[in-house]
Design an enzyme around this catalytic site. Structure first.
Site, short mmCIF file in Angstrom:
data_model
loop_
_atom_site.label_atom_id
_atom_site.label_comp_id
_atom_site.label_asym_id
_atom_site.label_seq_id
_atom_site.Cartn_x
_atom_site.Cartn_y
_atom_site.Cartn_z
N HIS A 1 -6.29 -81.73 50.54
CA HIS A 1 -6.12 -80.30 50.21
C HIS A 1 -4.77 -79.88 50.80
CE1 HIS A 1 -6.88 -75.95 50.64
NE2 HIS A 1 -7.85 -76.08 49.75
N ASP B 1 -10.42 -83.38 58.33
CA ASP B 1 -10.66 -82.11 57.64
C ASP B 1 -12.07 -82.16 57.07
OD1 ASP B 1 -11.01 -80.16 55.72
OD2 ASP B 1 -9.11 -80.52 54.69
N GLN C 1 -15.21 -79.65 53.35
CA GLN C 1 -16.16 -79.91 52.26
C GLN C 1 -17.32 -80.78 52.69
OE1 GLN C 1 -16.16 -78.44 49.42
NE2 GLN C 1 -14.17 -77.44 49.63
N LYS D 1 -17.76 -72.24 53.78
CA LYS D 1 -18.11 -73.35 52.90
C LYS D 1 -19.54 -73.82 53.20
CE LYS D 1 -13.66 -74.24 51.63
NZ LYS D 1 -13.10 -73.59 50.43
N CYS E 1 -5.83 -76.38 44.95
CA CYS E 1 -5.00 -76.58 46.15
C CYS E 1 -4.84 -78.06 46.48
CB CYS E 1 -5.57 -75.83 47.35
SG CYS E 1 -5.49 -74.06 47.14
#
Lengths: 150, 423
Positions: free
Chosen positions: B140, B217, B220, B243, B381
């Site tokens: 991302h 990261d 998600q 999220k 993104c």
């Protein structure tokens, strides 16, 4: 006619499928890049002038149906027109996309282009329709700036 | 403990009977019970932002109505309640990612700020001109641009490990790009554009062998997978509240204590200092050193409530439910003529990206919206991912625990409507 059919009218789907003047012009006097960052529409507009007349015009790029159809219909309409006529048409199209009602004179001037008026109901799509017209205005004003709808 | 206190510090009920009937949980999300353009709302955009259960909304409203005041150092009752609620949320967050210590949990505005914090602070401390930072091609923008910025400032070089045509990370190529120059490796746990689950534990071990610090990261991954930073053994892990069924504007950064200790503050201000003179300051202990200014207190309460909510649900039942739906959606969409799924990794979570040869994603988004189906269209993104697959944009349907088979069938119905219009 449902709202979707009002947006995706036959003439728009036809221009999307078979875009007119979809070609690079080797001898273009003005070349303008346009982007719509929201959906990734990219457009390069080529304009060949003969005095104050648009002798030839073409475009290349990728985009959604609204963006491609608007570019195609724009080139078809302004080929052979004068610079002043092109700029005048930009103003009318801009009014059509931004305002709700146009008077008879404006509608007469737009002709087939009035098919693009369906995007007014879809605020997120207005920029798709206006990209090619902003590129045209930039080209006719002899500016070398690139165009972004953001 | 009075009643206001107990509402400010909800206790976890995870040890009691975990919920296994996932279908019934849809009723916990009031926003889903509405019509859009005259059709039942079909929300398939959870990877952009998930919806919140009533319990999260209630916890935030209660906090605003009864307990809000500024935290830390306040001597009055409301300040104490707010401080307790905020720090309790930190305890819940620590347990959620299984961090060894609560001082390793820094509240941020979200994943983007978490990664910017690591890039700016760790980067300033450890990068110089001959060094390299390794990311992957499927990141991302929030796990690309912060590294570009710090590389520009320090002269370090940014490299990206490639992926395969199915959208899986090429682990061999990743290993080959690791050298003694690699100081930091930053990888997404789950790709937001493709749904690929990366083998972060394996990648962390490989990167540690090469002497690099590992940043994951997890934006998600947090709503779909169990997160265990000790099992992964990563040095940093970033996630966002919104999220994972919590509010926007709150997220967290897990950081290994030995590293956080040595890192300079990211921002200066109140809350993060012990003493200040005009000439210099001394900084608070962890994690407060990295929390300058009044934080998003209600957001932290909401994130804590979201963690509590997830803790009531049997994790295996939840993952099975989401996997079954993703499988159903993949099978159903594969049958649609002219549709191509982008990202076909063997291990995926929650995301289905697709394109049509002759219908642009943006047109699909508009047509589906009129059918009540909310999906995302565009580059998500992740422009390098779009470039890799040579598409300007994709349409992306993404799943939350509240989705069901009806949602998938409405998506398929909407896609057939698009085909009909564009025939």
């Amino acid at each position: 006619m449902s709202e979707l059919e009002d947006l995706y009218r036959e003439v728009i789907l036809d221009h999307n499928k078979n875009p007119r003047n979809f070609a690079e012009l080797d001898d273009a006097d003005r070349t303008i890049e346009g982007v719509n960052p929201l959906c990734g529409d990219k457009l390069t507009l080529y304009v060949k002038l003969d005095g104050d007349r648009i002798a030839d015009i073409g475009f290349k790029g990728t985009g959604c149906a609204i963006s491609v159809a608007s570019s195609s219909m724009m080139t078809e309409r302004v080929k052979g027109a004068t610079i002043d006529e092109g700029l005048q048409l930009f103003d009318t199209v801009h009014r059509m996309l931004a305002e709700s009602e146009l008077d008879e004179t404006a509608l007469m001037e737009l002709g087939k282009l009035a098919a693009l008026s369906g995007v007014r109901e879809y605020p997120s799509r207005v920029k798709c329709a206006s990209l090619a017209w902003h590129a045209l205005k930039t080209a006719l004003n002899d500016s070398t700036e690139s165009v972004s709808t953001e | 403990m009075n009643s206001d206190m107990s509402s400010a510090t909800p206790t976890s009920i995870s040890e009691r009977h975990p919920i296994t009937n996932i279908e019934a949980l849809r009723a916990d999300f009031p926003i889903l019970d509405q019509e859009v353009h005259g059709k039942p709302l079909t929300y398939l955009d959870s990877a952009a932002s998930a919806q919140r259960p009533q319990s999260v909304i209630d916890a935030m409203v209660r906090h605003e109505q009864r307990n809000h005041a500024n935290i830390h150092r306040g001597v009055h009752e409301l300040s104490q309640r707010s401080t307790d609620a905020y720090e309790h949320a930190r305890d819940l967050a620590r347990a959620f990612v299984n961090a060894p210590s609560r001082s390793e949990i820094v509240f941020t505005r979200g994943t983007t700020e978490s990664i910017n914090l690591v890039a700016a602070s760790l980067g300033r401390m450890s990068l110089s001109a001959s060094d390299e930072v390794l990311i992957t091609q499927m990141e991302h923008h929030s796990n690309i641009v912060p590294w570009q910025l710090i590389c520009q400032q320090t002269g370090a070089r940014l490299l990206a490990a490639p992926m395969t045509q199915s959208g899986e990370l090429d682990v061999e190529a990743f290993s080959r790009k690791l050298t003694e120059r690699t100081k930091i490796v930053a990888i997404g746990h789950v790709s937001n554009a493709l749904g690929t689950i990366n083998p972060v534990k394996e990648l962390t071990a490989i990167a540690h062998d090469a002497g690099a610090i590992v940043v994951v990261d997890g934006a998600q991954a947090a709503p779909h997978l169990p997160i265990d930073v000790q099992d992964i053994d990563c040095d940093f892990y970033a996630l966002s509240g919104h999220k994972m069924y919590g509010p926007t504007g709150i997220g967290l950064l897990y950081g290994r204590e030995t590293l956080l200790d040595r890192m300079p503050p990211y921002q200066g201000g109140g809350e993060m200092i012990l003493t200040v003179t005009i000439e210099s300051s001394t900084y608070s202990e962890l994690p407060h050193k990295f929390e300058a200014g009044t934080p998003n207190i209600t957001g932290a309460v909401g994130l804590g409530a979201a963690i509590d909510y997830l803790a009531t649900i049997d994790p295996k039942a939840r993952i099975d439910h989401e996997d079954r739906l993703l499988e159903l959606a993949t099978a159903e969409l594969s049958r649609i003529p002219g549709l191509r799924i982008v990202g076909t990794a063997k291990r995926k979570a929650g995301v289905l990206s697709f394109v049509f040869d002759d219908i642009h994603a943006h047109d699909l988004g508009t047509i589906l919206d009129r059918e009540g189906v909310a999906i995302r269209t565009g580059h998500h993104c992740a422009m390098p991912v779009m470039d890799f697959f040579c598409v300007p944009a994709t349409a992306r349907a993404s799943l939350g625990l509240y989705n069901n088979a009806d949602d998938i069938h409405r998506l398929v119905g909407g896609l057939h409507r698009a085909l009909e219009l564009f025939r």
